[in-house]
Design a protein around this motif. Structure first.
Motif: not given
Length: 64
Positions: A1-5, A7-11, A15-17, A47-52
């Motif tokens: 089951m995906p972690d909702s936190d 999923d929220s971070d990814v979303e 959105e910002l990107l 990629l760096t922005m996602w990692k950070k």
């Protein structure tokens, strides 16, 4: 089951990107004359922005 936190971070990140991608691309393209190099730099930057992203404080300037 995906972690909702997660999923929220990814979303939130996507959105910002999406909102600022054109500005980021324009900035990189003003610094790098070769289009292919600029696109490579932009991809590496994303990629760096996602990692950070966990360090990002909501409400602050995403582009900065």
């Amino acid at each position: 089951m995906p972690d909702s936190d997660t999923d929220s971070d990814v979303e939130s990140y996507l959105e910002l990107l999406n909102e600022h991608e054109r500005s980021l691309a324009s900035y990189v393209h003003t610094l790098v004359n070769d289009r292919s190099d600029a696109e490579d730099i932009l991809q590496a930057s994303k990629l760096t922005m996602w990692k950070k992203f966990s360090d990002f404080e909501p409400g602050t300037n995403f582009v900065a």
